[in-house]
Structure formats: C-alpha cells, structure tokens
Design an enzyme around this catalytic site. Structure first.
Site, PDB file in Angstrom:
ATOM      1  N   GLY A  25      25.766  48.160  35.447  1.00 17.33           N
ATOM      2  CA  GLY A  25      25.256  49.578  36.545  1.00 17.33           C
ATOM      3  C   GLY A  25      24.393  48.541  37.743  1.00 17.33           C
ATOM      4  O   GLY A  25      23.307  49.317  38.461  1.00 17.33           O
ATOM      5  N   GLU A  93      26.010  39.545  42.529  1.00 23.57           N
ATOM      6  CA  GLU A  93      26.310  38.286  41.837  1.00 23.57           C
ATOM      7  C   GLU A  93      25.806  36.645  42.191  1.00 23.57           C
ATOM      8  O   GLU A  93      26.344  35.642  42.396  1.00 23.57           O
ATOM      9  CB  GLU A  93      28.117  38.253  42.139  1.00 23.57           C
ATOM     10  CG  GLU A  93      29.163  39.752  41.730  1.00 23.57           C
ATOM     11  CD  GLU A  93      28.562  39.439  40.086  1.00 23.57           C
ATOM     12  OE1 GLU A  93      27.889  38.955  39.434  1.00 23.57           O
ATOM     13  OE2 GLU A  93      29.276  40.484  39.801  1.00 23.57           O
TER      14      GLU A  93
END
Length: 198
Positions: A25, A93
C-alpha cells in the site's frame, strides 16, 4: 505525525519516506497524502521514474487502481528544474532513481518543501534496494507498511519473485511477485536452491 507549530513564520520543509514490500500500500498511501494536500489547495508536483509504465505512462497508479497525475523522469536532477513554486513534491518508486535523489530531496526540504517519497526498501532477495536506505537515513518521518503473506497470512515484508530471472530490476505485478513473510520467503528460497541442484 506531529508537526511543530511554526512560530517564526519561516517556511520549513521536511522529508517523509513510505516504504515496504510490494502490495503493502505504499503508492496508495502516497496518493492519499497528495490528494489531501490538493484538497487543502496546496501546490503539488508528483514524479515517477520513466521506466515504470506498468499501469500508465504518466500517472502514478496503485494496485487498487487509484491514480494521480505525475511527470515521468529519467534523472532525479530534473525534479529540481520542474518543482518550482510548489508546497509538496511526491516521488514514487524511489528505488529506481539515481544516487542524486538524496541531494535532490535535501535541497527541496531546505527550500521549505514537504517531500513525500515512496519506494521498496528491499529487493526480491531481501537486500536493501537502490537509494532507499540513504533516503530512510535522512528522512524526518518514516512509515513502514506491510503486505499480507500469501502463504500463511502473517505480515509480509519481502517481495518474493516467482520467476527465475536474476536481475535486480524486473518490473511486474502479481504474475511475477507475491508478498511473503520472512519464514515463507526463506522456505521458498530453499526450494529454489534445492531445485537448482536436482
């Protein structure tokens, strides 16, 4: 998260890092924080590595299909050029960015910008991933999220790779990775090693 009141009126920035395994998450939490900031009429810019096109070429998209518009970039220094006149910078990311991402986040925070970074803290072998350890070291606030182990139902902290591909970077979803706890991850690794010797 407690933020001290700003008595001097001087704008102060800080760095928040959201980390964990795949399916924990992280991106969902990043999107949640950024959308709340937008509701408060704060100026937000979001960046992601250009190589991450799993769900969308430009948007940051969670596994639950929540999304927010972002700017794909190849080089972390580009963030400094594009993040002008903003209150908050979101970075998804982060493990895929170059080593300059540390200095970029520091410079943004020193400019009075709130920096929210999300990324995998460990790779598929359970090793520290990319620049995430250094980002965790300089962070003012850290949120470590966990997935649920698909084998036993306990908290998972490692992204187990189901394929035999050895490269550290291999973009994929549930077809390639599954969240596992430490015990189930190590059992899977033992089976892989055993099958290689048969």
């Amino acid at each position: 998260m407690f933020i001290e009141p700003n008595i001097s009126g001087e704008r102060r920035g800080w760095i928040e890092v959201i980390c964990g395994s795949m399916f924990s998450g992280k991106t969902e939490e990043l999107i949640r924080r950024l959308k709340r900031a937008k509701i408060a009429n704060l100026k937000v810019e979001i960046f992601k590595p250009a190589i991450d096109v799993r769900y969308d070429e430009t948007d940051v998209v969670s596994h639950d299909s929540n999304s927010i518009h972002s700017t794909p970039i190849d080089n972390s220094q580009t963030i400094l050029l594009l993040a002008n006149d903003v209150d908050i910078v979101g970075i998804d990311e982060a493990q895929f960015f170059d080593d300059e991402i540390i200095n970029v986040c520091e410079k943004l925070a020193l400019k009075g910008i709130r920096v929210i970074v999300a990324g995998l803290d460990m790779d598929f072998k359970g090793r520290p991933f990319g620049q995430m350890p250094k980002l965790l070291a300089i962070a003012d606030f850290i949120t470590k999220l966990h997935a649920i182990c698909v084998r036993c139902g306990h908290l998972a902290n490692i992204s187990y790779r189901k394929s035999a591909e050895e490269g550290q970077v291999l973009l994929g979803e549930q077809d390639v990775y599954e969240p596992r706890c430490r015990k189930c991850y190590n059992e899977g690794q033992s089976r892989l090693v055993g099958s290689e010797h048969n």
